[in-house]
Write a protein that holds these residues in place. Structure first.
Motif: not given
Length: 592
Positions: A10-16
């Motif tokens: 979730c973090w990688m997708i949101g930040s990405g």
């Protein structure tokens, strides 16, 4: 493990997606980039300038250099930059503390050499903060203004390890006609590929200075100062002081540069972040060596995280404007993102090594999506690093990113600890000093003025006549000597130009000034071979007259024969010969 993987995904997708949006805005800005300046619409100012910045009348510029324990580098910094800057109307203000005796001694000697250098001494011992140091430089500038009877138009801030681009002051003079705040790009100097710690500065600054910060500025976000290479119009500084109870910089702030960018934005002052542009194959940017050792890098980034993410959050909180909050979020998300990035690196390595169970279903798709977005980030960084340092250096970006994640994570944890401890004990956060190094002469060459440029800048010889002379000058004859032979210059003019070129002072030394004992303190063979003549001794120095610009190798050779610091003064060959004859006369009478 599934819960951990899901949180990371979730973090990688949101930040990405957040970063991907900035990439999209950068590409739109590149397509819509204005090609020409418009006086009616300053926001469309072209970069680089569409007209020649040298054609504008020179405003009076004040260069501020805060210093704490910089005795090892500040003399070379001032000497080189004074010689290379293609601008005449500026003064240098170097600030330090009474208990920093080594730096203060160096600055006092430089003050004797450079008439436009002023030492600003804080009324208390250091270190305090860079902001406090700058505030006292400001007070000293007011005193100098009263003395010279003229106010400074532009203030630019640099550190004692900075390599200032020769065109920087001309560009500031150009853009400050329309903007209150102008940020010159900052790029790390190149180092070998195996220096991973310094390499992360090369990668990160190459991307942020070419893409992130200029795009942020075009999107209407506040422009955070980079701490160096920032030019302020004088009235903008007055607005800052008036808005904050006459405090120009927050004395207790570790990142006063970042905070001032936000304050100026909220006051409605015009800001511009200049994207990287190349002149004669080199970027117009402030260049410097950042920390090259692991612990020093963690220490410096601890200060950045503390000041940007924690102190500013404490001081200004969040905004009522969602657009400003977006940029505040981007600046603070490293508090979460740095540790999670390092954790994802570790889990990915363990998964590839077969130490963790394989993923399946939607969780696997989420992880793949996150990794795809991270791959775009890596590709972006490779592209911008390659533009500055070359393709071969950029290919190692994937190796340096995990190392960067480790440094940033340790810095984040250290910042949280330091900030919490200071709050608990109600103690101020002090200036976290990092050791600095200055480039050698070979690396400085591309950023130095050439002799013919100095002659034109001093208006000694028109370009057309200089080109004609260069065309008929015999091979093997130096340009300066040929100009004197052609009576286009006299020897005093030539050595004044050489002084400006090299930053060594020039003078006519009378024989009455010679201390005979000092005059014979170097080997005679060395003095004849290198065109040297010691003249007198200072408290810690040996003043040496020479008709040739000293090289680094010569300086080191002279140091082998004296415990005093060599201080070179350029003199004409005629003046040098008179000094020699005076020193040798007693020897000749004795021989006779």
């Amino acid at each position: 493990m599934e819960a951990i993987y899901l949180a990371l995904a979730c973090w990688m997708i949101g930040s990405g997606i957040d970063d991907l949006w900035l990439d999209f805005c950068y590409l739109v800005g590149r397509i819509a980039r204005p090609r020409r300046s418009s006086s009616s619409n300053p926001s469309s100012t072209a970069i680089p300038p569409a007209d020649d910045p040298a054609e504008h009348p020179e405003s009076l510029i004040a260069l501020w250099i805060p210093a704490w324990r910089e005795d090892a580098v500040i003399a070379r910094m001032i000497a080189h930059n004074t010689a290379s800057i293609r601008y005449s109307r500026y003064h240098i203000f170097a600030g330090t503390y009474p208990n920093d005796t080594a730096t203060l001694e160096v600055l006092r000697e430089l003050e004797k050499q450079f008439s436009n250098l002023h030492v600003s001494l804080a009324p208390h011992n250091g270190p305090t903060s860079k902001a406090d140091n700058l505030n006292w430089i400001y007070q000293n500038m007011l005193v100098v203004e009263d003395r010279i009877g003229e106010e400074f138009d532009i203030v630019v801030i640099h550190d004692s390890e900075d390599l200032i681009h020769p065109e920087e002051f001309r560009w500031l003079n150009h853009y400050c006609r329309d903007y209150d705040f102008v940020q010159i790009p900052v790029l790390a100097l190149p180092t070998p590929w195996w220096e991973l710690t310094h390499g992360i500065y090369c990668d990160e600054f190459a991307e942020t200075q070419q893409k992130d910060l200029p795009t942020r500025n075009r999107m209407g976000g506040f422009a955070p100062s980079c701490g160096v290479g920032t030019g302020y119009r004088r009235h903008a500084l007055a607005s800052l002081a008036e808005a904050e109870s006459n405090r120009l910089f927050e004395p207790d702030s570790l990142t006063e540069d970042y905070l001032n960018g936000l304050r100026m934005h909220r006051l409605g002052l015009k800001q511009i972040y200049l994207s990287v542009a190349w002149v004669k194959g080199h970027p117009v940017a402030t260049r410097e060596f950042f920390p090259r050792k692991f612990r020093a890098a963690v220490r410096q980034r601890t200060r950045w995280v503390t000041g940007i993410a924690l102190q500013t959050w404490q001081k200004v909180g969040w905004s009522k404007d969602w657009r400003e909050n977006y940029w505040l979020w981007r600046d603070r998300k490293g508090l979460i993102g740095n540790p999670l990035s390092l954790l994802s690196n570790g889990l990915l390595t363990a998964s590839v090594a077969g130490l963790l169970p394989q993923l399946s279903g939607d969780l696997r798709l989420a992880i793949v999506a996150g990794l795809l977005l991270q791959s775009i980030r890596i590709a972006s960084r490779i592209y911008f690093t390659a533009r500055v340092y070359g393709v071969c250096y950029a290919l190692l970006v994937p190796v340096r990113i995990p190392w960067s994640n480790l440094v940033n994570t340790l810095a984040t944890l250290s910042a949280l600890g330091c900030f919490a401890r200071a709050r608990w004990r109600k103690e101020p956060l002090l200036w976290l000093k990092t050791e600095h190094a200055y480039p050698n002469r070979q690396m400085l060459n591309p950023y130095s003025r050439r002799f013919h440029e100095v002659l034109m800048d001093l208006k000694m010889i028109p370009r057309t006549e200089l080109d004609a002379v260069a065309g008929r000058k015999p091979a093997g004859v130096r340009l300066g000597e040929y100009l004197v032979a052609e009576k286009l210059l006299d020897w005093d003019q030539l050595y004044h130009a050489l002084s400006v070129l090299s930053s060594f002072p020039s003078a006519r030394i009378a024989v009455e000034e010679i201390d005979i004992e000092a005059a014979r303190s170097l080997p005679r063979s060395l003095m004849l071979q290198a065109s040297l003549q010691p003249v007198r001794r200072g408290a810690e120095s040996l003043v040496i007259a020479t008709s040739e610009i000293p090289t680094d190798g010569l300086v080191e050779t002279v140091r082998k024969f004296t415990k005093r610091d060599p201080f070179f003064v350029l003199v004409t060959p005629e003046n040098l010969e008179k000094l020699r004859l005076y020193v040798d006369a007693p020897l000749e009478r004795l021989a006779a």
